[in-house]
Design an enzyme around this catalytic site. Structure first.
Site, short mmCIF file in Angstrom:
data_model
loop_
_atom_site.label_atom_id
_atom_site.label_comp_id
_atom_site.label_asym_id
_atom_site.label_seq_id
_atom_site.Cartn_x
_atom_site.Cartn_y
_atom_site.Cartn_z
N PHE A 122 0.85 -1.19 0.00
CA PHE A 122 0.00 0.00 0.00
C PHE A 122 0.88 1.24 0.00
CE2 PHE A 122 -4.25 1.65 0.62
CZ PHE A 122 -5.04 0.58 0.30
N GLN A 243 -7.42 15.00 4.12
CA GLN A 243 -6.92 14.24 2.98
C GLN A 243 -7.97 14.22 1.85
OE1 GLN A 243 -6.15 9.70 3.08
NE2 GLN A 243 -4.14 10.66 2.84
N HIS A 245 -8.89 12.41 -1.69
CA HIS A 245 -8.61 11.27 -2.55
C HIS A 245 -8.80 11.74 -3.99
CE1 HIS A 245 -8.63 7.30 -4.27
NE2 HIS A 245 -8.32 6.79 -3.10
N LEU A 255 -16.24 6.79 -3.72
CA LEU A 255 -14.83 6.51 -3.97
C LEU A 255 -14.61 5.52 -5.12
CD1 LEU A 255 -11.95 6.98 -2.71
CD2 LEU A 255 -12.29 4.82 -1.54
N GLU A 258 -7.86 3.54 -5.79
CA GLU A 258 -6.57 3.74 -6.45
C GLU A 258 -6.22 2.54 -7.35
OE1 GLU A 258 -4.20 6.52 -3.76
OE2 GLU A 258 -3.27 4.58 -3.52
N ARG A 289 -1.18 10.47 -3.49
CA ARG A 289 -2.53 11.06 -3.51
C ARG A 289 -2.54 12.57 -3.55
NH1 ARG A 289 -6.04 7.40 0.82
NH2 ARG A 289 -5.97 5.52 -0.44
N HIS A 356 -11.76 12.98 1.89
CA HIS A 356 -11.75 11.57 2.28
C HIS A 356 -11.56 11.35 3.78
CE1 HIS A 356 -11.36 7.32 1.51
NE2 HIS A 356 -10.12 7.26 1.93
N ARG A 401 -2.26 11.18 6.38
CA ARG A 401 -2.38 9.79 6.83
C ARG A 401 -1.96 8.82 5.73
NH1 ARG A 401 -6.38 5.68 6.22
NH2 ARG A 401 -7.79 7.07 5.10
C1 LIG Z 1 -14.98 5.04 1.35
C2 LIG Z 1 -13.90 4.92 2.40
C3 LIG Z 1 -12.92 3.94 2.29
C4 LIG Z 1 -11.92 3.83 3.27
N1 LIG Z 1 -10.98 2.85 3.17
C5 LIG Z 1 -10.04 2.69 4.15
C6 LIG Z 1 -9.10 1.61 4.14
O1 LIG Z 1 -9.10 0.77 3.23
N2 LIG Z 1 -8.20 1.51 5.15
C7 LIG Z 1 -8.15 2.41 6.19
O2 LIG Z 1 -7.33 2.27 7.09
N3 LIG Z 1 -9.05 3.44 6.22
C8 LIG Z 1 -9.98 3.59 5.25
N4 LIG Z 1 -10.89 4.64 5.34
C9 LIG Z 1 -10.92 5.46 6.56
C10 LIG Z 1 -11.60 4.68 7.70
O3 LIG Z 1 -12.53 3.79 7.17
C11 LIG Z 1 -12.30 5.61 8.70
O4 LIG Z 1 -11.40 6.61 9.12
C12 LIG Z 1 -12.76 4.83 9.93
O5 LIG Z 1 -13.53 3.73 9.56
C13 LIG Z 1 -13.55 5.69 10.94
O6 LIG Z 1 -13.98 4.84 11.99
P1 LIG Z 1 -14.63 5.41 13.32
O7 LIG Z 1 -14.91 4.26 14.21
O8 LIG Z 1 -13.78 6.50 13.85
O9 LIG Z 1 -15.98 6.10 12.84
P2 LIG Z 1 -17.19 5.56 11.91
O10 LIG Z 1 -16.99 4.21 11.40
O11 LIG Z 1 -17.48 6.65 10.96
O12 LIG Z 1 -18.38 5.48 12.97
C14 LIG Z 1 -18.91 6.64 13.60
C15 LIG Z 1 -20.01 6.20 14.54
O13 LIG Z 1 -20.44 7.31 15.32
C16 LIG Z 1 -21.85 7.34 15.35
N5 LIG Z 1 -22.23 8.74 15.61
C17 LIG Z 1 -21.77 9.86 15.02
N6 LIG Z 1 -22.36 10.93 15.57
C18 LIG Z 1 -23.21 10.47 16.52
C19 LIG Z 1 -24.11 11.08 17.43
N7 LIG Z 1 -24.28 12.41 17.48
N8 LIG Z 1 -24.83 10.30 18.27
C20 LIG Z 1 -24.71 8.95 18.23
N9 LIG Z 1 -23.85 8.32 17.39
C21 LIG Z 1 -23.12 9.08 16.56
C22 LIG Z 1 -22.27 6.80 14.02
O14 LIG Z 1 -23.60 6.33 14.09
C23 LIG Z 1 -21.26 5.66 13.84
O15 LIG Z 1 -21.69 4.54 14.54
C24 LIG Z 1 -11.89 4.74 4.37
C25 LIG Z 1 -12.88 5.72 4.48
C26 LIG Z 1 -13.87 5.83 3.50
C27 LIG Z 1 -14.88 6.94 3.67
#
Ligand SMILES: Cc1cc2nc3c(=O)[nH]c(=O)nc-3n(C[C@H](O)[C@H](O)[C@H](O)COP(=O)(O)OP(=O)(O)OC[C@H]3O[C@@H](n4cnc5c(N)ncnc54)[C@H](O)[C@@H]3O)c2cc1C
Length: 598
Positions: A122, A243, A245, A255, A258, A289, A356, A401
């Site tokens: 990666f 960041q 993308h 998305l 890549e 990127r 992103h 990142r």
């Molecule tokens: C399309 C895409 C592809 C990606 N691919 C990769 C990858 O291959 N590898 C990698 O390392 N990273 C990747 N990333 C980045 C990574 O996926 C995210 O940074 C990460 O999953 C975020 O996880 P999290 O647990 O912080 O939040 P999230 O998974 O976004 O979860 C947030 C949670 O908070 C809750 N929430 C928010 N506000 C409130 C509120 N006010 N009250 C109650 N609940 C609330 C939501 O309901 C949800 O459950 C990608 C991101 C995207 C968008």
């Protein structure tokens, strides 16, 4: 509607967010026997983590030699030296442990012929301190986030974690001494408000990519945790770093991986030119990127964009054999047909650089405790308050990142914040600290204002205005004058946000009210971003300004003598303060400053 009869629900700990970070933290708490509530706006397995594709990094060395110190080096370099080296060491050293643990929770990783976890190369992940690409991303096909979120959810079901699904946390509750005592929250189904009274509160609310017009993020990624923290007097760290993308579907933002360019895809401008040859003669379309995104924006700004508004470029794979597209990129073909109305076998896909990931967030130390400046000490833990995942700034990603380091961040800091809560609760009295008399005042005032106002600004139009200002003034490439105008314009949008009214005042499943409340969080993130970006007078990582160009004296426009420091934005007066970057790791030697080249 009256908000006088507010139910109070008591827990040892409350976690806001059920993505990867929240679910990993919840396992730690529930398995320690604590009474824990997890709130989520959506069903846990619909959190944005489900969309992650590529993988989760760990120096397992399953196919070739690897070492956590190499991973650490790559991450510090990727962060353009803005990442804190204690937190980065902690994350990279812990990576093999948390990934193997995840495997034992039931994560269906792909396998090598020997039956070990499959790893792929990666961007930016190298062997032997930057020598050549290494296989470090542990993957489950192109659905790693999906598999991970389901494995973590199932483990929580086993641990009997209590979920409050379709509940939206509204505000953080703090007492006069600054202790955090839980949150107020709205049950979307009924429209009722409750207090979740807890000894420890963990925010895992994910990113806020929806401040931009074009974003790969889910609609629910509105930065609620950041808005709640800011309203409760917690500063936000390094919010200028976002960041982009290169390839989001124009207009939709979904998305396009890549991997498309890996398979031979080419970016073209309105005259059909393969413009990346001018910007990156060696790597061309496969440059990093930030380089590709900046080249695309330059083409669009100079009038060589495509379409009626000349506001996108084309990603062309029509020269690839249809079998290759069907076999290697079936998901991308489906996305392109669904969201761009284009079959990429026959015509190129319209793409734009798309927001992103947010590198900044709620400031924490590497244990997941939220920290704020008090007097001369820039990192004093806020009692009872923790954060992990994309909403937090540990800071492991610094100014940029590396791919696959976010899923790792969720596992490492989700677990660490859970462990910190378990330890800290041992020092606390058995009884909860009492709720202050004004516990619900801020929430009540917000809700009553929305209920009372008629004929104000439309939520939808105001949200679009916010996203347009951010996209135009604070995008991939930043211009001194645009940033200064952007600060003025976003403060104007803030005035409109304060005047938003909703036509529908009913209680049950009122999505208009939820969206208006989300907008109040988006505006906090937008202000923090614009004001922090306007003030940082250098180029570093994802933050690149026209008035801080690449020179012999300052390669890449980076200015370590003045700007090797974290930004802290304070909501009360939009004032900025700064704190030093932690350059000392925990056990190894500092990775010395260098120019970042690949
Ligand atoms: C399309 C895409 C592809 C990606 N691919 C990769 C990858 O291959 N590898 C990698 O390392 N990273 C990747 N990333 C980045 C990574 O996926 C995210 O940074 C990460 O999953 C975020 O996880 P999290 O647990 O912080 O939040 P999230 O998974 O976004 O979860 C947030 C949670 O908070 C809750 N929430 C928010 N506000 C409130 C509120 N006010 N009250 C109650 N609940 C609330 C939501 O309901 C949800 O459950 C990608 C991101 C995207 C968008």
């Amino acid at each position: 509607m009256s908000y006088s009869n507010i139910a109070v629900r008591k827990f040892d700990a409350v976690i806001v967010g059920a993505g990867g970070a929240g679910l990993r933290a919840a396992i730690q708490l529930s398995e320690s026997g604590l009474k824990v509530a997890v709130l989520s706006k959506v069903f846990p397995t619909r959190s944005h983590t489900v969309a992650a594709q590529g993988g989760v990094s760990a120096s397992l060395g399953n196919s070739e030699p690897d070492h956590w110190t190499w991973h650490m080096y790559d991450t510090v370099k990727g962060s353009d030296w803005l990442g804190d080296q204690d937190a980065i060491e902690f994350m990279c050293r812990k990576a093999p442990e948390v990934v193997v643990e995840l495997e034992h929770f039931g994560m269906p990783f792909d396998r090598t012929d020997e039956g070990k976890i499959y790893q792929r190369p990666f961007g930016g992940h190298m062997s032997n301190f930057g020598e050549k690409p290494v296989r470090r991303a542990c993957a489950a096909a192109d659905r790693t986030g999906h598999a991970m979120l389901h494995a973590l959810y199932q483990r929580n079901v086993r641990a009997r974690t209590q979920f409050f699904v379709e509940w939206m946390a509204l505000d953080l509750i703090r007492d006069a001494d600054g202790h955090v005592l839980g949150v107020s929250a709205l049950e979307m189904e009924t429209g009722e408000v409750s207090i979740f009274h807890a000894k420890a509160t963990i925010f895992a609310t994910g990113g806020a990519g929806r401040i931009f017009a074009s974003s790969t993020n889910a609609f629910i990624n509105t930065g609620d945790g950041l808005g709640m923290a800011a309203r409760a007097g917690i500063p936000l760290e390094d919010m200028e770093f976002w960041q982009f993308h290169p390839t989001g579907v124009a207009g939709a933002g979904v998305l396009i991986t890549e991997g498309v360019r890996g398979e031979g895809g080419i970016l073209r401008n309105s005259s059909g030119e393969r413009f990346m040859e001018r910007y990156a003669p060696n790597a061309k379309d496969l440059a990093s990127r930030d380089v590709v995104s900046r080249a695309m924006v330059t083409e669009i700004n100079e009038g060589r964009g495509c379409g009626p508004n000349k506001d996108f470029v084309l990603l062309d794979i029509t020269h690839l054999p249809p079998e290759t597209i069907m076999k290697r990129l079936p998901g991308i073909r489906e996305i392109s047909i669904q969201f761009a109305g284009v079959d990429p076998i026959k015509a190129p896909i319209p793409v734009v650089p798309t927001c992103h990931y947010q590198m900044g967030g709620i400031p924490t130390n590497y244990k997941g405790q939220v920290v704020v400046p008090v007097g001369d000490n820039m990192s004093v833990p806020v009692p009872g308050f923790y954060a992990a995942g994309e909403c937090a700034c540990a800071s492991v990603h610094g100014a940029n990142r590396l791919g696959t380091n976010s899923l790792l961040d969720l596992l490492v800091f989700g677990k660490a914040s859970g462990e910190a809560v378990v330890e800290d609760l041992k020092q606390m009295p058995v009884e909860h600290r009492p709720l202050p008399a004004d516990a619900i005042d801020r929430t009540r005032e917000r809700l009553e204002r929305l209920d009372a106002r008629t004929g104000g600004e439309s939520e939808h139009a105001t949200r679009l205005a916010l996203q347009r200002v951010m996209q135009t003034h604070c995008g991939v490439f930043r211009f001194k004058d645009k940033l200064a105008e952007g600060v003025e314009e976003i403060l104007e949008v803030e005035k409109r946000v304060a005047q938003v009214s909703i036509g529908d005042k009913s209680k049950v499943w009122n999505t208009a009210r939820v969206e208006a409340l989300e907008l109040e969080n988006l505006i906090e993130v937008a202000k923090a971003t614009m004001i922090s970006a306007n003030a940082r007078l250098e180029s570093r990582g994802a933050h690149v300004r026209d008035d801080a160009p690449d020179t012999a004296e300052r390669p890449n426009g980076r200015n370590d003598s003045e700007w090797l420091k974290h930004t802290l934005w304070n909501r009360a007066d939009n004032a900025l303060s700064y704190k030093p970057v932690t350059l000392e790791p925990l056990t190894v030697e500092t990775i010395a400053l260098k120019t970042r080249t690949y």
